[in-house]
Write a protein that holds these residues in place. Sequence first.
Motif, mmCIF file in Angstrom:
data_model
loop_
_atom_site.group_PDB
_atom_site.id
_atom_site.type_symbol
_atom_site.label_atom_id
_atom_site.label_comp_id
_atom_site.label_asym_id
_atom_site.label_seq_id
_atom_site.Cartn_x
_atom_site.Cartn_y
_atom_site.Cartn_z
ATOM 1 N N VAL A 489 0.710 -1.324 0.079
ATOM 2 C CA VAL A 489 0.101 -0.005 0.394
ATOM 3 C C VAL A 489 0.935 1.075 -0.095
ATOM 4 C CG1 VAL A 489 -0.143 0.401 2.380
ATOM 5 C CG2 VAL A 489 -1.887 0.824 0.892
ATOM 6 N N GLU A 490 2.100 1.445 0.535
ATOM 7 C CA GLU A 490 3.406 2.077 0.604
ATOM 8 C C GLU A 490 3.148 3.071 -0.838
ATOM 9 O OE1 GLU A 490 3.811 -1.168 2.543
ATOM 10 O OE2 GLU A 490 3.181 0.156 4.631
ATOM 11 N N TRP A 491 3.328 1.922 -1.858
ATOM 12 C CA TRP A 491 3.868 2.816 -3.089
ATOM 13 C C TRP A 491 2.456 3.092 -3.791
ATOM 14 C CZ3 TRP A 491 5.765 -2.385 -5.469
ATOM 15 C CH2 TRP A 491 6.962 -3.354 -5.469
ATOM 16 N N SER A 517 -6.999 -3.673 1.977
ATOM 17 C CA SER A 517 -4.992 -3.265 2.809
ATOM 18 C C SER A 517 -4.920 -2.354 2.294
ATOM 19 C CB SER A 517 -4.472 -4.666 1.826
ATOM 20 O OG SER A 517 -4.590 -4.993 0.594
ATOM 21 N N GLN A 518 -5.917 -1.828 0.534
ATOM 22 C CA GLN A 518 -5.267 -1.184 0.286
ATOM 23 C C GLN A 518 -6.395 0.186 0.236
ATOM 24 O OE1 GLN A 518 -2.700 -0.547 -2.291
ATOM 25 N NE2 GLN A 518 -1.919 -2.400 -2.521
ATOM 26 N N GLY A 519 -7.510 -0.265 1.131
ATOM 27 C CA GLY A 519 -8.454 0.870 1.027
ATOM 28 C C GLY A 519 -8.205 2.520 1.433
ATOM 29 N N SER A 520 -7.205 2.332 2.839
ATOM 30 C CA SER A 520 -6.599 3.717 3.083
ATOM 31 C C SER A 520 -6.088 4.906 2.585
ATOM 32 C CB SER A 520 -6.136 3.474 3.865
ATOM 33 O OG SER A 520 -4.742 2.222 3.741
ATOM 34 N N VAL A 521 -6.055 4.422 0.742
ATOM 35 C CA VAL A 521 -4.957 5.404 0.524
ATOM 36 C C VAL A 521 -6.170 6.330 -0.681
ATOM 37 C CG1 VAL A 521 -3.591 3.526 -0.952
ATOM 38 C CG2 VAL A 521 -5.088 4.099 -1.945
ATOM 39 N N ALA A 548 -14.201 3.323 6.451
ATOM 40 C CA ALA A 548 -14.843 3.767 5.829
ATOM 41 C C ALA A 548 -15.473 4.731 7.164
ATOM 42 C CB ALA A 548 -16.121 2.892 5.336
ATOM 43 N N ILE A 549 -15.555 4.444 8.033
ATOM 44 C CA ILE A 549 -15.602 5.937 9.444
ATOM 45 C C ILE A 549 -14.842 7.034 9.492
ATOM 46 C CG2 ILE A 549 -15.732 5.265 12.075
ATOM 47 C CD1 ILE A 549 -16.950 2.774 11.656
ATOM 48 N N ALA A 550 -13.701 6.455 9.462
ATOM 49 C CA ALA A 550 -12.511 7.355 9.605
ATOM 50 C C ALA A 550 -12.355 8.403 8.002
ATOM 51 C CB ALA A 550 -10.577 6.226 9.148
ATOM 52 N N TRP A 551 -13.199 7.342 6.637
ATOM 53 C CA TRP A 551 -13.428 8.611 6.305
ATOM 54 C C TRP A 551 -14.526 9.330 6.361
ATOM 55 C CZ3 TRP A 551 -16.779 10.282 1.962
ATOM 56 C CH2 TRP A 551 -16.659 10.526 1.082
ATOM 57 N N PHE A 552 -15.636 9.481 6.521
ATOM 58 C CA PHE A 552 -16.356 9.490 7.151
ATOM 59 C C PHE A 552 -16.458 11.094 8.318
ATOM 60 C CE2 PHE A 552 -19.373 6.714 5.531
ATOM 61 C CZ PHE A 552 -19.647 7.040 4.293
ATOM 62 N N ASP A 553 -15.650 10.208 8.868
ATOM 63 C CA ASP A 553 -15.069 11.649 9.937
ATOM 64 C C ASP A 553 -13.978 12.841 9.813
ATOM 65 O OD1 ASP A 553 -16.309 9.989 11.772
ATOM 66 O OD2 ASP A 553 -14.410 9.045 13.402
ATOM 67 N N ARG A 554 -13.546 12.376 8.441
ATOM 68 C CA ARG A 554 -12.456 13.417 7.592
ATOM 69 C C ARG A 554 -13.374 14.001 7.019
ATOM 70 N NH1 ARG A 554 -6.571 12.454 4.740
ATOM 71 N NH2 ARG A 554 -6.773 11.067 6.883
ATOM 72 N N HIS A 555 -13.873 13.940 6.781
ATOM 73 C CA HIS A 555 -15.152 14.634 5.445
ATOM 74 C C HIS A 555 -16.517 14.979 5.290
ATOM 75 C CE1 HIS A 555 -11.636 13.713 2.588
ATOM 76 N NE2 HIS A 555 -12.257 12.975 2.455
ATOM 77 N N GLY A 556 -16.922 14.759 7.704
ATOM 78 C CA GLY A 556 -18.193 14.876 7.652
ATOM 79 C C GLY A 556 -19.384 15.347 6.957
ATOM 80 N N VAL A 557 -19.360 16.999 6.928
ATOM 81 C CA VAL A 557 -20.919 17.491 6.376
ATOM 82 C C VAL A 557 -20.930 17.417 4.472
ATOM 83 C CG1 VAL A 557 -22.481 19.077 5.573
ATOM 84 C CG2 VAL A 557 -21.669 18.930 8.403
ATOM 85 N N ASP A 558 -19.845 17.547 4.208
ATOM 86 C CA ASP A 558 -18.960 17.736 2.802
ATOM 87 C C ASP A 558 -19.616 16.068 2.072
ATOM 88 O OD1 ASP A 558 -18.521 20.250 2.257
ATOM 89 O OD2 ASP A 558 -16.469 20.032 2.622
ATOM 90 N N ALA A 559 -18.751 15.193 3.142
ATOM 91 C CA ALA A 559 -20.027 13.751 2.594
ATOM 92 C C ALA A 559 -20.741 13.161 2.568
ATOM 93 C CB ALA A 559 -18.934 12.392 3.414
ATOM 94 N N ALA A 560 -21.893 13.703 3.364
ATOM 95 C CA ALA A 560 -23.258 14.158 3.389
ATOM 96 C C ALA A 560 -23.626 14.672 1.962
ATOM 97 C CB ALA A 560 -23.441 14.887 4.619
ATOM 98 N N ARG A 561 -23.069 15.713 2.286
ATOM 99 C CA ARG A 561 -24.190 16.662 0.425
ATOM 100 C C ARG A 561 -23.469 15.684 -1.023
ATOM 101 N NH1 ARG A 561 -20.932 21.392 3.095
ATOM 102 N NH2 ARG A 561 -21.746 22.328 3.371
ATOM 103 N N LEU A 562 -22.196 14.344 -0.571
ATOM 104 C CA LEU A 562 -21.949 13.648 -1.712
ATOM 105 C C LEU A 562 -23.143 13.047 -1.769
ATOM 106 C CD1 LEU A 562 -18.574 13.685 -1.736
ATOM 107 C CD2 LEU A 562 -19.727 14.679 -3.391
ATOM 108 N N LEU A 563 -24.038 12.388 -0.918
ATOM 109 C CA LEU A 563 -24.726 11.113 -0.286
ATOM 110 C C LEU A 563 -26.383 11.327 -0.866
ATOM 111 C CD1 LEU A 563 -22.870 9.622 2.119
ATOM 112 C CD2 LEU A 563 -22.890 8.887 0.207
ATOM 113 N N PHE A 564 -26.551 12.446 -0.651
ATOM 114 C CA PHE A 564 -28.038 13.411 -0.830
ATOM 115 C C PHE A 564 -28.611 12.996 -2.494
ATOM 116 C CE2 PHE A 564 -26.735 17.044 2.055
ATOM 117 C CZ PHE A 564 -26.979 16.814 3.000
#
Length: 768
Positions: A489-491, A517-521, A548-564
């Motif tokens: 994943v480092e690559w 293994s690669q999702g964190s990228v 997934a939880i870490a991604w939603f924590d990072r992007h918050g409300v903007d992530a919600a806008r993408l899901l509407f």
Amino acid sequence: MNRDETALVIPDSWRERLYPRRGGVPVSEIKIKDLAPARVRRRVQTIRPFLETVLDHEGSERELVRRARDHLSGEANPLGAAVLRKIDSKATQPCLPLEKWVDAWVVEHGLAFAACAFAELGGITVDLDLRRKDFPHLVRHSGWHGVVGASAGRRLRALLAAANERDYAEAVGRLADHRRTPLQRIVVSFLVPTRQDWVAECCAEPPRRAQYSETHDATMLWCALGSAEQLARLGGWARLARGEHSLELLATVAEGVGPAIAPVLAGAFDEGLSEGTGQVLLEVLGALPGDEAFRLMATRLDKAYVLPAMRAMARRFPVRALRVLPSVAASGSKSAVLAKELLTRHLLDEPELTAAVVPRLPDVARTVIEAVQRARVADASADALPRLLVEPPWTQKRKAHKPLVMPGDPAGVERALRWTPGEREEWARADGRGYVASADRSELERDLAAFQKRPSNQYVAFKLFNHGPEDLVRPLLADWRPRSWWFAVEWMKALVARYELEALPHALEAARTQPASQGSVLLPFLDAEVAALMAGWLARLKSARTIAIAWFDRHGVDAARLLFPAALGKLSKERRQAEGALRLIAAKAGAERIVAAAAAAAANGEAAAGAIEALLATDPLDILPARPPKAADWLEPGLMPQVLLRGGDLALPVAATEHVITTLAMSKPGEAYAGVEVVRELCDPESLAEFAWVVFLQWRAHGAPAKDGWALTQLGLLGDDETVRRLTPVIRAWPGEGGHKKAVDGLEVLAAIGTDVALTHRTASRRR
């Protein structure tokens, strides 16, 4: 009424399937077909040319030919009658059933004659001429071949069992002259098992097992047995071989031998036979009196289908259950857990019997029973329980409503990368194996030539993309298609750090291929496609759920806008996943911010905001499947351990325990019903883990039906380290038992439990 009888009581369902025994269980009267003699005569005329060919054959034994011709001419004799039947069995046309011949012999010549003719069938055969293959010939034999006919034998044995004393005595007397060969002796003992001295002779010379598959010899000997001593005399021969597991045979042996047959039945069950055969063995074993049969059943409670049979046996022999179950419950064996629950239920069902019997039991059994009784605690009142376990939502009438559907595109969200402080710099340094392009121009040209010739060469690709001159390698990135995504994943992180949004297609492909293994990228990317992928992972993919939880924590409300758009789109799996992700974001960012974002993101903002507000206001406990699962028919709530509340002073009532089971059945791997968390907060963790284990054991005890696979996966919700230690040997044994899928699911259960012990066992099991 004696509640612990020692005599075998034959169930009514067996009566018409037993091989009748004189003086034994009465069976329905056998009616003789009076027209049978006429059918036999017509049959003889039909096969007359073939019959004469066999009798005239030079290889046919003269004595057999003479007896057959005498019988044809009207001088009745059992051997001649048997010869005609044997020849009929080899005719080209379908032969007349042996039952018709038996009836004809009885009608024309009497019961004793029919019995003697039947016995003679075991002393002759119709064989092929070794010199001329076209015609069979008659020969005597003393070996073990020559099928006699099980159904006809049962019919004749039933007639003899019901005969009057004079006819029966005549038959026994005449049969004494038809015991020349070992097979004939077995046939005669099968017909008249009251002559136990004859049966003893057969036990001294039993049929050879190597040839059993071609004959009914062993079946007839089993059905002749009449004592435990005879069974013991057979020694190692007395094991049930292939084809010897029918209820007719086993019930007959049980009637003749009694409880002494229990170890033989248990040994056959341990061989891992088919479901139907195993249940027949358990049915007979469960009907046997005596502590030995009960103990053999109780020590196999961990095997499929034993538990329901054991439950019935405990009801049939309640005093014996109090004697035997305590030792098994305290044994520490694989059956101990279910034995303890069975004993507990038995004590509750039989309070008067318990009070009368327990004081007379040995100290060891009494100590175990008293410990079980002390361990039970009072049930909690309804007031002490949450609504979920008193009036759960799936038991209430729900008002049907159609969710609002508002297709549209998100507004105000641009594709971007959001790095945490120092993250990009760290990723840029994380180039995996540290391939560094040389400043030597010739080496760079060689690398470019190698890449153009073979773009799938991952070594060269990452060397160039991570360290080559950007003006040369950046144009190559869009068209790069690696052979696979099985690399460090480092690559990929280094690639993302250098090229950012241009690397998104490759990051998405790698993450989809190897989510864990690669999702964190994908964490830095704010993108609609990434948002949909993360919502799916959150709902269904346990291995990538934390990403997934870490991604939603990072992007918050903007992530919600993408899901509407998905959350307000057509009813689908994607909509349900988006709704779940919005609830997660709202729990962290606040529902008000999500509703305000919905109002600003859509053209019809007020309606969209109202729909999102209603979605977020829904109690997670009310989010139910269209059809809540029905109670599993294999689950016996009465055999479940008490689930203790935290503190251990009170327990869930039975009704509440059944609601806990429903919450588990509604949960899917990686998508637990919200009620599970309510239960975990309310109840003692160790008690829940033990409860979950017994649910799993009952599932296995009823054949592990695939439609109820939740009984395995729920261990990941409630299990602990002790669950891991118990489950690991089962997982390792499953592949050898044809349960590869269950083994894979079992490894996921260990991952869901997630403790250090669980992960260590999971790693060790994967290596095997």
